[in-house]
Write a protein that holds these residues in place. Structure first.
Motif, PDB file in Angstrom:
ATOM      1  N   GLU A  62     -15.377   2.695   3.420  1.00 48.77           N
ATOM      2  CA  GLU A  62     -14.234   1.960   3.511  1.00 48.77           C
ATOM      3  C   GLU A  62     -12.780   2.907   2.986  1.00 48.77           C
ATOM      4  O   GLU A  62     -13.036   3.563   2.146  1.00 48.77           O
ATOM      5  CB  GLU A  62     -14.486   0.857   3.348  1.00 48.77           C
ATOM      6  N   TRP A  63     -11.867   2.249   3.653  1.00 44.39           N
ATOM      7  CA  TRP A  63     -10.645   2.984   3.186  1.00 44.39           C
ATOM      8  C   TRP A  63      -9.509   2.840   3.306  1.00 44.39           C
ATOM      9  O   TRP A  63      -9.390   0.893   4.155  1.00 44.39           O
ATOM     10  CB  TRP A  63     -10.501   4.410   4.759  1.00 44.39           C
ATOM     11  N   CYS A  64      -8.018   3.069   3.102  1.00 40.09           N
ATOM     12  CA  CYS A  64      -7.164   2.465   2.568  1.00 40.09           C
ATOM     13  C   CYS A  64      -6.140   3.047   2.995  1.00 40.09           C
ATOM     14  O   CYS A  64      -6.063   4.050   1.602  1.00 40.09           O
ATOM     15  CB  CYS A  64      -6.994   1.137   1.580  1.00 40.09           C
ATOM     16  N   GLU A  65      -5.218   2.775   2.862  1.00 41.23           N
ATOM     17  CA  GLU A  65      -3.542   3.498   2.841  1.00 41.23           C
ATOM     18  C   GLU A  65      -2.730   2.504   1.756  1.00 41.23           C
ATOM     19  O   GLU A  65      -2.758   1.009   2.171  1.00 41.23           O
ATOM     20  CB  GLU A  65      -2.780   4.046   4.178  1.00 41.23           C
ATOM     21  N   LEU A  66      -1.975   2.794   0.960  1.00 37.46           N
ATOM     22  CA  LEU A  66      -0.951   2.331  -0.084  1.00 37.46           C
ATOM     23  C   LEU A  66      -0.171   2.806   0.412  1.00 37.46           C
ATOM     24  O   LEU A  66       0.479   4.219   0.175  1.00 37.46           O
ATOM     25  CB  LEU A  66      -1.637   2.219  -1.113  1.00 37.46           C
ATOM     26  N   VAL A  67       1.737   2.607   0.829  1.00 39.89           N
ATOM     27  CA  VAL A  67       2.701   2.616   0.963  1.00 39.89           C
ATOM     28  C   VAL A  67       2.585   2.987  -0.260  1.00 39.89           C
ATOM     29  O   VAL A  67       3.165   2.102  -1.488  1.00 39.89           O
ATOM     30  CB  VAL A  67       3.485   1.694   1.784  1.00 39.89           C
ATOM     31  N   ALA A  68       4.215   4.119  -0.064  1.00 38.23           N
ATOM     32  CA  ALA A  68       5.103   4.200  -1.925  1.00 38.23           C
ATOM     33  C   ALA A  68       5.821   3.542  -2.404  1.00 38.23           C
ATOM     34  O   ALA A  68       6.200   2.704  -1.642  1.00 38.23           O
ATOM     35  CB  ALA A  68       5.786   5.440  -1.872  1.00 38.23           C
ATOM     36  N   GLY A  69       5.260   3.654  -3.434  1.00 41.87           N
ATOM     37  CA  GLY A  69       6.005   1.800  -4.235  1.00 41.87           C
ATOM     38  C   GLY A  69       5.823   0.915  -4.567  1.00 41.87           C
ATOM     39  O   GLY A  69       6.431  -0.043  -4.770  1.00 41.87           O
ATOM     40  N   THR A  70       4.497   0.234  -3.965  1.00 42.48           N
ATOM     41  CA  THR A  70       3.118  -0.609  -3.910  1.00 42.48           C
ATOM     42  C   THR A  70       3.157  -1.164  -5.389  1.00 42.48           C
ATOM     43  O   THR A  70       2.391  -0.261  -5.624  1.00 42.48           O
ATOM     44  CB  THR A  70       2.406  -0.427  -2.657  1.00 42.48           C
ATOM     45  N   LEU A  71       3.608  -1.960  -5.638  1.00 47.08           N
ATOM     46  CA  LEU A  71       2.587  -2.622  -7.042  1.00 47.08           C
ATOM     47  C   LEU A  71       1.365  -2.762  -7.395  1.00 47.08           C
ATOM     48  O   LEU A  71       1.251  -3.307  -5.862  1.00 47.08           O
ATOM     49  CB  LEU A  71       3.529  -3.469  -7.421  1.00 47.08           C
TER      50      LEU A  71
END
Length: 88
Positions: A62-71
């Motif tokens: 399983e994978w994820c993507e986290l946008v810059a600046g997300t707490l």
């Protein structure tokens, strides 16, 4: 998703090559942000990504993507986690 598929997805989204990162057992970091977006594929163990209003546990494949600046913060269980990780 396997590692080859993940690497293809990284290229498609403009990420550089992923690096292997080991997360220690029973990790429970403080909430923080990153200046760059990140994509991660769990290859061993489990990694829980905690956001302000939700949390999701990712297991191998399983994978994820986290946008810059997300707490957020990362948590692991007693076996830790191995993750393929790329930033852009």
């Amino acid at each position: 998703m396997n590692e080859d598929q993940f690497r293809q997805e990284l290229r498609k989204r403009g990420y550089p090559e992923a690096q292997i990162r080991e997360f220690e057992p029973n990790l429970d970091k403080e909430m923080h942000t990153h200046d760059q977006s990140a994509m991660a594929l769990v290859t061993r163990g489990a990694l829980t990504l905690v956001l302000e209003r939700e949390s999701t546990t990712y297991k191998p494949g399983e994978w994820c993507e986290l946008v810059a600046g997300t707490l957020h913060t990362e948590r692991t269980g007693p076996s830790g986690a191995t993750v393929l990780l790329a930033y852009k």
